[in-house]
Design an enzyme around this catalytic site. Structure first.
Site, PDB file in Angstrom:
ATOM      1  N   LYS A  33       0.948  -1.492   0.307  1.00 40.18           N
ATOM      2  CA  LYS A  33       0.343  -0.027  -0.106  1.00 40.18           C
ATOM      3  C   LYS A  33       0.867   1.204   0.227  1.00 40.18           C
ATOM      4  O   LYS A  33       1.400   1.409   0.931  1.00 40.18           O
ATOM      5  CB  LYS A  33      -0.984   0.336   1.208  1.00 40.18           C
ATOM      6  CG  LYS A  33      -2.349   1.027   1.722  1.00 40.18           C
ATOM      7  CD  LYS A  33      -2.714   0.855   2.156  1.00 40.18           C
ATOM      8  CE  LYS A  33      -2.682   1.472   3.687  1.00 40.18           C
ATOM      9  NZ  LYS A  33      -2.775   2.701   3.335  1.00 40.18           N
ATOM     10  N   ASP A  61      -3.222   4.433  -2.346  1.00 39.18           N
ATOM     11  CA  ASP A  61      -4.535   4.954  -1.157  1.00 39.18           C
ATOM     12  C   ASP A  61      -4.388   6.149  -1.641  1.00 39.18           C
ATOM     13  O   ASP A  61      -3.477   7.438  -0.671  1.00 39.18           O
ATOM     14  CB  ASP A  61      -3.835   4.630  -0.196  1.00 39.18           C
ATOM     15  CG  ASP A  61      -4.973   4.455   1.249  1.00 39.18           C
ATOM     16  OD1 ASP A  61      -6.338   4.623   0.590  1.00 39.18           O
ATOM     17  OD2 ASP A  61      -4.524   4.716   2.037  1.00 39.18           O
ATOM     18  N   LYS A  63      -7.696   7.634  -2.070  1.00 41.09           N
ATOM     19  CA  LYS A  63      -8.591   7.850  -1.447  1.00 41.09           C
ATOM     20  C   LYS A  63      -8.762   9.218  -1.464  1.00 41.09           C
ATOM     21  O   LYS A  63     -10.008  10.390  -1.520  1.00 41.09           O
ATOM     22  CB  LYS A  63      -8.567   8.380   0.378  1.00 41.09           C
ATOM     23  CG  LYS A  63      -8.353   7.021   1.432  1.00 41.09           C
ATOM     24  CD  LYS A  63      -8.370   7.440   2.612  1.00 41.09           C
ATOM     25  CE  LYS A  63      -8.426   6.428   3.795  1.00 41.09           C
ATOM     26  NZ  LYS A  63      -7.052   6.255   3.158  1.00 41.09           N
ATOM     27  N   ARG A 208       3.076  -0.839  11.132  1.00 37.41           N
ATOM     28  CA  ARG A 208       3.502  -0.815  11.905  1.00 37.41           C
ATOM     29  C   ARG A 208       4.298  -2.215  12.765  1.00 37.41           C
ATOM     30  O   ARG A 208       6.037  -2.730  13.042  1.00 37.41           O
ATOM     31  CB  ARG A 208       3.364  -0.117  13.039  1.00 37.41           C
ATOM     32  CG  ARG A 208       4.223   1.064  12.594  1.00 37.41           C
ATOM     33  CD  ARG A 208       3.319   2.090  13.240  1.00 37.41           C
ATOM     34  NE  ARG A 208       1.698   2.336  13.456  1.00 37.41           N
ATOM     35  CZ  ARG A 208       0.863   3.138  13.778  1.00 37.41           C
ATOM     36  NH1 ARG A 208       1.520   3.661  15.056  1.00 37.41           N
ATOM     37  NH2 ARG A 208      -0.002   2.818  13.480  1.00 37.41           N
TER      38      ARG A 208
END
Ligand code: C5P
Length: 233
Positions: A33, A61, A63, A208
């Site tokens: 991503k 991504d 959006k 993470r």
């Protein structure tokens, strides 16, 4: 070697680090991503640089959320990058989602429902008529009926969204945490990756919990991706 249904959030401001992360984990990760910050900083060349080092898919991504004509133009502008997924806000409405679908027939247009960063109070304040769960279900229906092939929703919404949109839609959920990490950072309403897949998600977005292992080197990061991935395949 099979790749796990993980979308790795490549959240780093450094292009060479992004490329090293992809190289280290790509044997185990299906999709990488790349977000708005990455795209605004490194542009199409940055996306191509990542694609050059992996045969895994790209989740762009961005959006997108604008009038249909503008979203159509924006989608056409990135079509040459051939991402497997491109995100648009489902709240842009059916015509907007359809504009993206029509502009990128070879990409799975992915409708983002309610951002999990919004509290129930935020959802009310911005004017949604119902709570986050019901609003996410409505938005998922808007997106899929306009031709979106995939939906992003919170793990807590997977089951309701799945029953609303049927089995053909791809459900992708962020906000997952391996059991040993629950409560250790800013993600609040989490589920484990295994539970999210069991609830009906097709992919989990993980950042993470995998990328922090980069501090211990490429091999450690590869092993971490394999470890989490092995729970899902
Ligand atoms: O590091 P972490 O696993 O929390 O990363 C999750 C990724 O998913 C980040 O890129 C974050 O921006 C994204 N995301 C999220 N929650 C949402 C939507 C996207 O955590 N509702």
């Amino acid at each position: 070697m099979s790749k796990a249904p993980i979308v790795l959030a490549v959240d780093t401001p450094d292009l060479s680090t992004a490329i090293e992360w992809v190289k280290a984990t790509q044997d185990h990760i299906s999709v990488f991503k790349l977000g708005l910050e990455f795209f605004l900083t490194f542009g199409a060349d940055g996306i191509k640089a990542v694609k050059d080092v992996t045969d895994s898919d790209i989740f762009l991504d961005l959006k997108l959320h604008d009038i249909p004509h503008t979203v159509s133009g924006a989608a056409k502008a990135v079509a040459h990058l051939a991402p497997k997924f491109l995100t648009v806000h489902a709240s842009g409405g059916q015509a907007m989602v359809k504009a993206a679908v029509d502009a990128m027939p070879n990409t799975l247009i992915t409708g983002v429902t309610i951002l999990t960063s919004l509290s129930e109070q935020d959802v009310q304040e911005v004017g949604f008529a119902s709570n986050a769960l019901n609003s996410a279900v409505s938005l998922a229906k808007v997106a899929t009926s306009a031709g979106a092939a995939a939906i992003v929703c919170s793990p807590l919404e997977i089951a309701a969204v799945r029953s609303a949109v049927g089995n053909s839609a791809v459900i992708i959920t962020p906000g997952v945490r391996p059991a040993e990490m629950v409560g250790s950072d800013d993600q609040q309403r989490t589920m484990t990756p295994e539970d999210a897949i069991a609830a009906g998600a097709n992919f989990v977005v993980i950042g993470r919990p995998i990328t922090q292992s980069w501090a211990k080197g490429a091999q450690a990061m590869k092993e971490r991706a394999q470890e989490i991935g092995s729970l899902l395949i």
